[in-house]
Design a protein around this motif. Structure first.
Motif, PDB file in Angstrom:
ATOM      1  N   GLU A   1       5.342  16.117  21.555  1.00 61.00           N
ATOM      2  CA  GLU A   1       4.181  16.333  22.425  1.00 61.00           C
ATOM      3  C   GLU A   1       4.488  17.312  23.547  1.00 61.00           C
ATOM      4  N   TYR A   2       3.402  17.832  24.103  1.00 62.75           N
ATOM      5  CA  TYR A   2       3.475  18.575  25.360  1.00 62.75           C
ATOM      6  C   TYR A   2       2.245  18.216  26.174  1.00 62.75           C
ATOM      7  N   GLY A   3       2.456  17.687  27.379  1.00 59.94           N
ATOM      8  CA  GLY A   3       1.331  17.317  28.218  1.00 59.94           C
ATOM      9  C   GLY A   3       1.591  17.624  29.679  1.00 59.94           C
ATOM     10  N   THR A   4       0.526  17.915  30.411  1.00 57.02           N
ATOM     11  CA  THR A   4       0.629  18.149  31.853  1.00 57.02           C
ATOM     12  C   THR A   4      -0.730  17.915  32.507  1.00 57.02           C
ATOM     13  N   TYR A   5      -0.677  17.418  33.751  1.00 51.53           N
ATOM     14  CA  TYR A   5      -1.914  17.246  34.514  1.00 51.53           C
ATOM     15  C   TYR A   5      -2.349  18.556  35.161  1.00 51.53           C
ATOM     16  N   PHE A   6      -1.475  19.550  35.194  1.00 43.13           N
ATOM     17  CA  PHE A   6      -1.746  20.795  35.911  1.00 43.13           C
ATOM     18  C   PHE A   6      -2.999  21.471  35.339  1.00 43.13           C
ATOM     19  N   MET A   7      -3.946  21.737  36.228  1.00 42.71           N
ATOM     20  CA  MET A   7      -5.218  22.357  35.880  1.00 42.71           C
ATOM     21  C   MET A   7      -5.955  21.584  34.783  1.00 42.71           C
ATOM     22  N   GLY A   8      -5.697  20.264  34.718  1.00 42.86           N
ATOM     23  CA  GLY A   8      -6.398  19.426  33.762  1.00 42.86           C
ATOM     24  C   GLY A   8      -6.120  19.759  32.311  1.00 42.86           C
ATOM     25  N   TYR A   9      -4.893  20.228  32.019  1.00 38.46           N
ATOM     26  CA  TYR A   9      -4.597  20.710  30.670  1.00 38.46           C
ATOM     27  C   TYR A   9      -4.715  19.619  29.609  1.00 38.46           C
ATOM     28  N   GLY A  10      -4.139  18.434  29.852  1.00 44.23           N
ATOM     29  CA  GLY A  10      -4.140  17.383  28.840  1.00 44.23           C
ATOM     30  C   GLY A  10      -2.873  17.399  28.009  1.00 44.23           C
ATOM     31  N   THR A  11      -2.958  16.894  26.779  1.00 43.65           N
ATOM     32  CA  THR A  11      -1.772  16.727  25.935  1.00 43.65           C
ATOM     33  C   THR A  11      -2.003  17.248  24.526  1.00 43.65           C
ATOM     34  N   ASP A  12      -1.032  18.007  24.033  1.00 45.88           N
ATOM     35  CA  ASP A  12      -0.988  18.420  22.644  1.00 45.88           C
ATOM     36  C   ASP A  12      -0.054  17.485  21.884  1.00 45.88           C
ATOM     37  N   LEU A  13      -0.496  16.996  20.742  1.00 48.02           N
ATOM     38  CA  LEU A  13       0.355  16.238  19.827  1.00 48.02           C
ATOM     39  C   LEU A  13       0.641  17.105  18.612  1.00 48.02           C
ATOM     40  N   PHE A  14       1.916  17.263  18.303  1.00 48.35           N
ATOM     41  CA  PHE A  14       2.322  18.112  17.197  1.00 48.35           C
ATOM     42  C   PHE A  14       2.898  17.278  16.055  1.00 48.35           C
ATOM     43  N   ARG A  15       2.682  17.744  14.855  1.00 48.87           N
ATOM     44  CA  ARG A  15       3.326  17.195  13.655  1.00 48.87           C
ATOM     45  C   ARG A  15       4.035  18.341  12.951  1.00 48.87           C
ATOM     46  N   LEU A  16       5.350  18.248  12.868  1.00 47.08           N
ATOM     47  CA  LEU A  16       6.150  19.281  12.223  1.00 47.08           C
ATOM     48  C   LEU A  16       6.714  18.739  10.919  1.00 47.08           C
ATOM     49  N   ASP A  17       6.482  19.455   9.833  1.00 45.52           N
ATOM     50  CA  ASP A  17       7.105  19.152   8.554  1.00 45.52           C
ATOM     51  C   ASP A  17       8.256  20.131   8.370  1.00 45.52           C
ATOM     52  N   ALA A  18       9.474  19.637   8.556  1.00 45.19           N
ATOM     53  CA  ALA A  18      10.644  20.515   8.480  1.00 45.19           C
ATOM     54  C   ALA A  18      10.879  21.027   7.070  1.00 45.19           C
TER      55      ALA A  18
ATOM     56  N   GLY B   1       7.843  23.707   7.022  1.00 41.51           N
ATOM     57  CA  GLY B   1       7.704  24.525   8.224  1.00 41.51           C
ATOM     58  C   GLY B   1       6.313  24.491   8.819  1.00 41.51           C
ATOM     59  N   VAL B   2       5.427  23.669   8.269  1.00 40.47           N
ATOM     60  CA  VAL B   2       4.040  23.605   8.738  1.00 40.47           C
ATOM     61  C   VAL B   2       3.949  22.739   9.994  1.00 40.47           C
ATOM     62  N   ILE B   3       3.266  23.262  11.012  1.00 36.69           N
ATOM     63  CA  ILE B   3       3.028  22.526  12.250  1.00 36.69           C
ATOM     64  C   ILE B   3       1.524  22.391  12.449  1.00 36.69           C
ATOM     65  N   THR B   4       1.078  21.168  12.734  1.00 37.69           N
ATOM     66  CA  THR B   4      -0.316  20.954  13.081  1.00 37.69           C
ATOM     67  C   THR B   4      -0.384  20.408  14.500  1.00 37.69           C
ATOM     68  N   LYS B   5      -1.512  20.632  15.151  1.00 35.93           N
ATOM     69  CA  LYS B   5      -1.661  20.240  16.555  1.00 35.93           C
ATOM     70  C   LYS B   5      -3.016  19.612  16.774  1.00 35.93           C
ATOM     71  N   THR B   6      -3.020  18.498  17.531  1.00 34.85           N
ATOM     72  CA  THR B   6      -4.250  17.905  18.023  1.00 34.85           C
ATOM     73  C   THR B   6      -4.160  17.847  19.546  1.00 34.85           C
ATOM     74  N   HIS B   7      -5.279  17.612  20.189  1.00 29.92           N
ATOM     75  CA  HIS B   7      -5.309  17.651  21.658  1.00 29.92           C
ATOM     76  C   HIS B   7      -6.106  16.472  22.194  1.00 29.92           C
ATOM     77  N   ASN B   8      -5.659  15.923  23.344  1.00 28.10           N
ATOM     78  CA  ASN B   8      -6.428  14.892  24.031  1.00 28.10           C
ATOM     79  C   ASN B   8      -6.388  15.145  25.538  1.00 28.10           C
ATOM     80  N   ALA B   9      -7.180  14.400  26.278  1.00 24.27           N
ATOM     81  CA  ALA B   9      -7.359  14.677  27.704  1.00 24.27           C
ATOM     82  C   ALA B   9      -6.366  13.967  28.609  1.00 24.27           C
ATOM     83  N   PHE B  10      -5.483  13.123  28.051  1.00 26.56           N
ATOM     84  CA  PHE B  10      -4.514  12.436  28.896  1.00 26.56           C
ATOM     85  C   PHE B  10      -3.512  13.417  29.489  1.00 26.56           C
ATOM     86  N   ASP B  11      -2.932  13.047  30.636  1.00 25.80           N
ATOM     87  CA  ASP B  11      -1.952  13.917  31.286  1.00 25.80           C
ATOM     88  C   ASP B  11      -0.627  13.946  30.537  1.00 25.80           C
TER      89      ASP B  11
END
Length: 369
Positions: A313-330, A333-343
């Protein structure tokens, strides 16, 4: 290991998913998937069945400043524990409702699951340590001032192993009542140790991460350590690692190749690493980019059913960015991303009967109300 068509599983089988050698240590209570669309609680924990595209709603709204650092699914059927700030919360219905269980002596305790209803709460780089048995919390005396990791034994509920900031491992055979130092330090004296991650199937296998010296691995409970390679052509920082529950030879890590960390380097040498030999040798599999942001504290959550799949994941409250959730298949090599509003998402656990159900411990920073 696909479980999509299974609605109920005994706790013995559920525990075997995370601890393959421990089926006999579990109770006979059944695990199920959540049957609710809304989680009753203060909003510290939610769940997703589609890897973050949609999150279950909560009856309460999480208020700042709140961090959910600890979150585990236990061997006892449908039972989870979470830590929000200094509060220990408990669910006994597969995450559909959460209640207050205890107040802990730490604002940032993590949780490590034991067998049955047992778990351990510990504070990274601090001395707080406690054992949780059902709803009973027993404060323990840590053998070191700074705890950087804790592992449990899937076949012996009384056996627990702790890693200290001094680079040593400590062993207890009485559920943390007393401790004995074991083996040798993972790194030379004076090295700053960031973390030690234990293999959930075997506490003798652990991977340590340190400042400048990179990583080290043990497979004999800390009696000997082998320096990890592949992190850099020179020095490296290895901040955190995660051993795959599906295959303990696979280890993921987040770190910085200090040979690349020069001004203007873009990613500052920060990478996601993967090892296929238990932590002895690492290879870079993802760079820190604007699209796939990595930090020193990136949360790593390997799939319990596929060693090639890592959630982070990557998340931050800065400028109301929210959180990205990533799924990596090693593997692909495919990466998918979803997003939510939590810090931020600061803890992830998987439903033992259906690992596609992910429980998320969330945080709300913002401005305190």
């Amino acid at each position: 290991m696909k479980r999509a068509g299974t609605a109920v599983i005994t706790a013995a089988a559920a525990l075997a998913l995370a601890h393959p050698s421990s089926a006999t240590a579990a109770t006979t209570t059944a695990w199920t998937v959540p049957t609710c669309n809304r989680v009753v609680g203060d909003g510290a924990v939610t769940f997703t069945t589609d890897e973050g595209a949609n999150l279950a709603g909560t009856s309460g709204t999480l208020k700042p400043v709140s961090y959910t650092h600890g979150l585990v699914a236990l061997g006892a059927g449908n039972t989870l524990l979470a830590t929000r700030n200094s509060e220990l919360q408990r669910s006994t219905d597969a995450g559909c409702s959460w209640t207050h269980a205890a107040t802990l002596g730490s604002e940032s305790a993590r949780l490590t699951a034991g067998t049955g209803t047992r778990a351990f709460a510990w504070e990274p780089n601090g001395g707080y340590l406690a054992r949780v048995d059902g709803t009973t919390v027993t404060r323990l005396t840590a053998p070191v001032a700074a705890v950087v990791g804790l592992g449990t034994d899937p076949v012996d509920p009384a056996h627990v192993r702790l890693a200290g900031g001094d680079g040593r491992l400590y062993d207890s055979r009485n559920a943390g009542a007393t401790w004995t130092v074991t083996g040798t330090p993972a790194f030379p004296e004076g090295t700053g140790v960031y973390s030690v991650t234990f293999d959930p199937t075997d506490p003798d296998h652990a991977v340590a991460g340190a400042m400048v010296r990179g990583g080290a691995v043990t497979t004999d409970g800390g009696a000997t350590w082998t320096a990890s390679t592949g992190l850099s052509s020179g020095p490296a920082n290895l901040f955190g690692t995660a051993v795959s529950p599906a295959d303990p030879s696979v280890v993921y890590g987040i770190g910085v190749d200090l040979a690349e960390a020069v001004p203007g380097s873009g990613n500052e040498g920060r990478h996601l690493f993967r090892s296929a030999d238990g932590g002895r040798t690492f290879a870079k599999i993802l760079d820190d980019t604007a699209e796939h942001k990595l930090t020193n504290s990136t949360l790593l959550a390997p799939s319990p059913s596929d060693p090639n799949v890592l959630h982070f994941e990557y998340g931050t409250y800065f400028m109301g960015y929210g959180t990205d959730l990533f799924r990596l298949d090693a593997g692909t090599g495919v990466i998918t991303k979803t997003h939510n509003a939590f810090d931020g998402v600061s803890a992830i656990a998987f439903n033992p009967v259906r690992p596609s159900v992910m429980y998320l411990g969330v945080e709300e920073v913002g401005t305190p109300s």
